[in-house]
Design an enzyme around this catalytic site. Structure first.
Site, short mmCIF file in Angstrom:
data_model
loop_
_atom_site.label_atom_id
_atom_site.label_comp_id
_atom_site.label_asym_id
_atom_site.label_seq_id
_atom_site.Cartn_x
_atom_site.Cartn_y
_atom_site.Cartn_z
N ASN A 439 5.72 1.07 11.43
CA ASN A 439 5.19 0.92 12.79
C ASN A 439 5.62 2.06 13.70
OD1 ASN A 439 3.79 -1.58 12.42
ND2 ASN A 439 5.76 -2.66 12.49
N CYS A 545 0.23 -0.83 5.11
CA CYS A 545 -0.96 -1.28 5.85
C CYS A 545 -0.98 -0.93 7.34
CB CYS A 545 -1.16 -2.80 5.71
SG CYS A 545 -1.24 -3.38 4.01
N ASP A 547 -1.97 1.76 8.71
CA ASP A 547 -3.23 2.46 8.97
C ASP A 547 -4.41 1.50 8.97
OD1 ASP A 547 -2.81 1.96 6.29
OD2 ASP A 547 -3.57 3.89 5.58
#
Length: 623
Positions: A439, A545, A547
């Site tokens: 993140n 994940c 993106d």
């Protein structure tokens, strides 16, 4: 060549512009009301039947004058503004001399005219300078006692390179260094003595930082004009030109390319002779003595004609060369085979060189303008200590791309490097994170000064030209994710698949942000919104994940298209070489992503109704 005039808050820029019909220079003019940040083209201010350039503008007795170079006419002309800045009339021909790049400046009670006369016998082109003086810009003009002031090597800066200026009571002249190519760089000289009998100047530092981007810099190959003036506020403003391509580069590359192609043709004939495919270079029917039955008068003419005799001899010798060459170099032997192989290798090299010179461009990667304007972006990558080898190659390469302003390295784990550890043409900022989270890639960063952010994994290498094309497309659609790796999510069972699946179905609805342009403030704001909290938690759970989540957040925020694909010429994954790829098990990696698709679809809605198609762009960049 250009010059600029300041009137209140408006800056007028006069410059040489090539007429696409007559292919000669005219004087164009643009204006700016925001200190040069943006410009509006006003039109052509002066057009003559001959080439015009170097428009020098000055005030005298309440009038505004322009003295452009028109050496093709053989005169130095003075024009007066009738309706500034667009209407001018010939005021006077002040000198019947083909001076180039001239200017007039008042100094200690006199007017001084500096210019170069390159028409004389024995004159060094771009290395000559003359000075003239008068009590008025209209003349009469008297030559300086030491004319020519310079007639020497073209690299010394003799030819004028812009408007002279006064700073702290000292007069400065700008000159052109034309050593390696015309207008290679500008040099600044402080005038220490200027009188009717003496002239002395010394070079001083230009004060313009040399870019480390090399040929990819906006002035990487040459910069030959500088115009410095002071604003009413006391601030100084300068206009400096630049080019990535040396003067005459296109002609030089065409000549070298053509020579290489001709050399390849000769080598092909030689190889043909060696293998026996070419038995004669000139067909016998082309030779005068093999033209069939001829009349007695033609035979008599041939005997008396020296040229015909030499041509017959030349044809015969050429045709005998084939058998002689095969006799000396026997292809069936080891040495003959080696020579044959080396000859073929040389031919391939020459052919590649020829094609590159003719079609390959100048070697400089130029940015793509949008509506005549350029911009910059911040490149952001996320990595850790085990991938430092990748990162150093990455920074050295991408920092040379024309539009990169800064590289931000999000450091997730390990001892961070120093910015000085990198060979970079732009600033490198290491942003050390407290925890190792994917993140972090989209974390809000007020220190980023550009709206455009290129999220690019540190193990992806592609050409600067591909990056610049992607940036150009993003500037057309800044509300979209514009990138280089498309994916398609379709079918009843959500399954993450590679680019081949998207190609087979001629469409995509996801662009991987491992290589994509985004609107930084907007994208980061969406990613760290309360709505995305559950998605971020899933990213931390799977360490994957992030993106895909960004694509769902974009799709959830708009009913229009939110992704755009640009095809790279080539791309290399350097982690495969170093062995530090994060997702080495492709099957397991795709399985995790399939789970993410199902979770995100429940959280933020489906992507199945969205699909963008390949080959939808007119420029063909998404084929």
């Amino acid at each position: 060549m250009f010059d600029h005039v300041i009137q209140g808050d408006t800056i007028y820029l006069f410059y040489e512009t090539k007429n696409s019909i007559t292919m000669q220079g005219d004087i164009g003019v643009s204006c700016s009301i925001d200190k040069g940040a943006t410009w509006q083209h006003l039109g052509i201010a002066l057009d003559e039947d001959w080439h015009l350039s170097y428009p020098y503008i000055f005030d005298y007795n309440g009038n505004i004058y322009m003295m452009p170079e028109g050496s093709q006419k053989g005169e130095l002309r003075l024009y007066r503004a009738v309706n500034f800045p667009m209407q001018w009339t010939l005021d006077k021909i002040i000198m019947k001399k083909a001076l180039v790049d001239s200017f007039i400046i008042p100094h200690e009670g006199k007017f001084w005219l500096f210019g170069s006369d390159q028409s004389g016998i024995g004159t060094e082109k771009n290395g000559q300078l003359e000075i003239w003086y008068s009590s008025s810009p209209h003349g009469p003009w008297k030559p300086h006692k030491k004319n020519p002031i310079y007639n020497t090597d073209k690299s010394v800066g003799a030819r004028n390179g812009g408007r002279p200026f006064v700073y702290n009571g000292n007069l400065y002249r700008v000159g052109q260094d034309c050593g390696k190519t015309y207008g290679r760089r500008t040099r600044v000289f402080k005038v220490e003595v200027l009188s009717t009998n003496e002239f002395k100047e010394v070079e001083v530092p230009l004060g313009v930082e040399v870019s480390s981007k090399g040929r990819n810099a906006w002035n990487g190959a040459r910069s030959h004009h500088l115009d410095v003036q002071q604003l009413g506020s006391g601030e100084w403003i300068a206009v400096l030109d630049g080019d990535r391509v040396p003067s005459g580069d296109a002609n030089r590359r065409f000549i070298l390319g053509s020579a290489a192609v001709i050399a390849v043709s000769v080598i092909v004939i030689l190889v043909g002779m060696l293998v026996g495919a070419v038995k004669c270079i000139v067909p016998l029917s082309w030779c005068p003595h093999n033209m069939g039955k001829r009349s007695d008068s033609l035979l008599a003419w041939e005997r008396s004609n020296v040229l015909s005799s030499k041509l017959r001899l030349f044809c015969s010798r050429l045709n005998r060369a084939s058998s002689k060459l095969r006799a000396r170099i026997r292809p069936s032997t080891c040495m003959g085979t080696l020579i044959l192989v080396l000859t073929i290798v040389v031919a391939i090299f020459l052919m590649c060189s020829g094609v590159k010179n003719i079609y390959g461009g100048s070697g400089a990667h130029e940015p793509y303008p949008l509506n005549g304007h350029y911009s910059q972006f911040t490149l952001l990558t996320m990595t850790y200590d085990a991938r430092l080898w990748n990162l150093k190659i990455y920074v050295k390469h991408y920092s040379r791309c024309s539009s990169v302003r800064e590289i931000v390295v999000v450091w997730n784990k390990g001892i961070p490097p120093q910015s000085s550890d990198f060979d970079s043409a732009v600033p490198v900022r290491i942003r050390v994170e407290e925890e190792n989270s994917l993140n972090n890639r989209f974390k809000m960063d007020p220190s980023i000064k550009t709206r455009a952010v290129l999220e690019l994994d540190d193990d992806i290498m592609m050409t600067c030209d591909d990056v610049e094309r992607g940036f150009r497309v993003w500037r057309e659609h800044p509300d979209r994710i514009v990138g280089f790796y498309p994916r398609l999510i379709n079918g009843n069972h959500l399954k993450y698949q590679g680019e081949k699946h998207a190609r087979n179905h001629n469409g995509y609805n996801i662009i991987l942000t491992g290589a994509a342009f985004i609107d930084g403030p907007m994208a980061f704001g969406r990613y760290w919104s309360e709505k995305a909290a559950a998605g971020r938690a899933l990213v931390d759970k799977y360490f994957n994940c992030e993106d895909v989540l960004m694509n769902y957040l974009y799709a959830n925020a708009s009913l229009s298209e939110v992704v755009e694909y640009v095809k790279p010429t080539w791309a290399i994954d350097t982690s495969k070489i170093s062995g530090v790829a994060i997702s080495r098990n492709t099957k397991a990696h795709y399985g995790v992503r399939s789970n993410c698709l199902m979770k995100f679809s429940d959280m933020y809605g489906s992507l199945l109704h969205r699909k963008s198609y390949f080959s939808s762009r007119k420029d063909g960049w998404d084929l």
